[in-house]
Design a protein around this motif. Sequence first.
Motif, PDB file in Angstrom:
ATOM      1  N   ASN A  12       0.812  -1.274  -0.166  1.00 25.74           N
ATOM      2  CA  ASN A  12       0.087   0.031  -0.043  1.00 25.74           C
ATOM      3  C   ASN A  12       0.835   1.111   0.047  1.00 25.74           C
ATOM      4  O   ASN A  12       1.955   1.201   0.248  1.00 25.74           O
ATOM      5  CB  ASN A  12      -0.945   0.076   1.215  1.00 25.74           C
ATOM      6  N   THR A  27      -5.769  -6.479  14.172  1.00 26.03           N
ATOM      7  CA  THR A  27      -5.902  -7.596  13.511  1.00 26.03           C
ATOM      8  C   THR A  27      -4.916  -8.696  14.496  1.00 26.03           C
ATOM      9  O   THR A  27      -5.426  -9.799  14.919  1.00 26.03           O
ATOM     10  CB  THR A  27      -5.381  -7.533  12.360  1.00 26.03           C
ATOM     11  N   THR A  80      -1.469 -11.479   6.952  1.00 26.57           N
ATOM     12  CA  THR A  80      -0.862 -11.502   5.278  1.00 26.57           C
ATOM     13  C   THR A  80      -2.083 -11.042   4.398  1.00 26.57           C
ATOM     14  O   THR A  80      -1.914 -10.307   3.555  1.00 26.57           O
ATOM     15  CB  THR A  80      -0.804 -13.078   4.871  1.00 26.57           C
ATOM     16  N   ARG A  81      -3.395 -11.302   4.637  1.00 29.38           N
ATOM     17  CA  ARG A  81      -4.589 -10.672   3.723  1.00 29.38           C
ATOM     18  C   ARG A  81      -4.533  -9.249   3.797  1.00 29.38           C
ATOM     19  O   ARG A  81      -4.740  -8.710   2.983  1.00 29.38           O
ATOM     20  CB  ARG A  81      -5.797 -11.544   4.459  1.00 29.38           C
ATOM     21  N   LEU A  82      -4.482  -8.730   5.352  1.00 29.88           N
ATOM     22  CA  LEU A  82      -4.712  -7.411   5.476  1.00 29.88           C
ATOM     23  C   LEU A  82      -3.472  -6.519   4.709  1.00 29.88           C
ATOM     24  O   LEU A  82      -3.811  -5.598   3.809  1.00 29.88           O
ATOM     25  CB  LEU A  82      -4.447  -7.132   6.870  1.00 29.88           C
ATOM     26  N   GLN A  84      -1.692  -7.718   2.160  1.00 33.73           N
ATOM     27  CA  GLN A  84      -1.859  -7.980   0.499  1.00 33.73           C
ATOM     28  C   GLN A  84      -3.077  -7.131   0.257  1.00 33.73           C
ATOM     29  O   GLN A  84      -3.286  -6.837  -1.157  1.00 33.73           O
ATOM     30  CB  GLN A  84      -2.080  -9.480   0.368  1.00 33.73           C
ATOM     31  N   GLU A  85      -4.107  -6.831   0.835  1.00 30.66           N
ATOM     32  CA  GLU A  85      -5.292  -5.875   0.449  1.00 30.66           C
ATOM     33  C   GLU A  85      -5.181  -4.629   0.457  1.00 30.66           C
ATOM     34  O   GLU A  85      -6.030  -3.995   0.537  1.00 30.66           O
ATOM     35  CB  GLU A  85      -6.544  -6.774   1.220  1.00 30.66           C
ATOM     36  N   ARG A  86      -4.070  -4.318   0.792  1.00 32.76           N
ATOM     37  CA  ARG A  86      -3.386  -3.019   0.981  1.00 32.76           C
ATOM     38  C   ARG A  86      -4.371  -2.351   2.209  1.00 32.76           C
ATOM     39  O   ARG A  86      -4.813  -0.957   1.872  1.00 32.76           O
ATOM     40  CB  ARG A  86      -3.616  -1.941  -0.333  1.00 32.76           C
ATOM     41  N   GLY A  88      -7.269  -2.362   2.875  1.00 32.05           N
ATOM     42  CA  GLY A  88      -8.479  -1.766   2.361  1.00 32.05           C
ATOM     43  C   GLY A  88      -8.354  -0.641   1.469  1.00 32.05           C
ATOM     44  O   GLY A  88      -9.354   0.110   1.174  1.00 32.05           O
ATOM     45  N   ASP A  89      -7.351  -0.049   1.247  1.00 36.54           N
ATOM     46  CA  ASP A  89      -6.906   1.353   0.600  1.00 36.54           C
ATOM     47  C   ASP A  89      -7.102   1.021  -0.915  1.00 36.54           C
ATOM     48  O   ASP A  89      -6.580  -0.247  -1.185  1.00 36.54           O
ATOM     49  CB  ASP A  89      -5.858   1.944   0.909  1.00 36.54           C
ATOM     50  N   GLU A  91      -4.902   2.197  -3.178  1.00 34.60           N
ATOM     51  CA  GLU A  91      -3.682   2.096  -3.535  1.00 34.60           C
ATOM     52  C   GLU A  91      -2.700   1.905  -2.608  1.00 34.60           C
ATOM     53  O   GLU A  91      -2.887   2.173  -1.301  1.00 34.60           O
ATOM     54  CB  GLU A  91      -3.310   3.479  -4.459  1.00 34.60           C
TER      55      GLU A  91
END
Lengths: 91, 208, 133
Positions: A12, A27, A80-82, A84-86, A88-89, A91
């Motif tokens: 991100n 988290t 990891t998910r957090l 990789q998913e930036r 929630g942003d 970009e």
Amino acid sequence: MATVEKTLILVNKVGLHARPAALFVQTAARFQASVRVVCNGRQADAKRILPVLQLGAEQGSVLRLFAEGPDADEAINALTRLVQERFGDPE
Amino acid sequence: MTPDRTCVLAWLRRSAAALHEQRDYLTSLDAAIGDADHGINMDRGFTAVLDKLPTVAEADVGTILKTVGATLVSTVGGASGPLYGTAFLRAGTALAGRQELRPVDALAGFEAAYEGIVARGKAQRGEKTMLDAFGPALDALRAAIEAKQPFANALRAAADAAQAGALATTPMMATKGRASYLGQRSIGHQDPGATSLALFFQMMTDGK
Amino acid sequence: MAVGLVIVSHSARLAEGVVELAAQMTHGAVRLAAAGGMDDGGIGTSLARVTQAIASADSGDGVVALIDLGSAALIAEMALESLDAEQRAHVRLSGGPLVEGAILAAVEASVGSPLDEVLATAESARSLEKLKR
């Protein structure tokens, strides 16, 4: 107990800035496992906001996570998910 | 004569009027070394006190003073709110239930007020604060009462000492409160808190 | 629930702004109460506002109050003294920086940390570097 380890790259834009760092800590804190995060030669308890902010992790920084405890795998997966998913942003 | 609750109420009204008249002067003193609101804040607080006094017109001295303290704390706004507020609240507690004040009672009330400011402000004399007027006033009052002087003379001595104490803050360097941010530059200005404190003592001697 | 936070400021807008920032970190998990300004809208700190804010931020797990400057600390101390002994035992004042302290403490509270850890985090915000050197 075995240590679960994972290496991530922050994708991100703002890195572990205030809001992403808060989400990261929140988290990690959901799990019983202890989680350490190492970045830029510094180490932090992933459940403590100040040390996590003080890592100074930016976009492109390498984060190494080390989790120990009954739900260490789940903790690593969620973090990891957090990342990789930036967080929630967009970009 | 022994001062009673009526005298206390009259003193509060005179003080409120004096603060209103000296509002701009106190604020100008504060503009030099603080945040230019002491006169405005004290006037606002005592305007609110005047509004409250009718509700305690029949009350004892302790209740009157506690009401003043509580009103100041919620209306003054600056540091003078909690400082004067604590002073009046502590004096009110010390004088709970009194209808009249013997000289020793008045002294006990002032001592409680002084200790309240010391505790709240974590301050002491010599730091360019209201204590530099209050401390000398208290010393003069205590000495006069112990020497069995007439109470009016004791108050006169206290008022003079408070005034001298306020003037003596001019060469001091502030080490407490907003003025302490200025360090050396606080030297050469009279402290507004000490000035308003002296005004309260002056108002005990007027109108007799 | 979680430790609550009270933001004590001379300015109502500043207190509300800090609450707004901290709320972005906590998503409703933490009670945040602003105690800024005077009842007439002027600049200053009001004892009544602070005591009300402490009551509204307390869910039973305690409250940390952060303060801006000068008389805000005096008023916050008076608010504490006005509580009964049981309430007072679970309210803490922090002299940490208002913005950083509130945000860090809000995150700490949001993960369910106890009162003294939330306080320690608010205080630790002093060591947070704003600018990279």
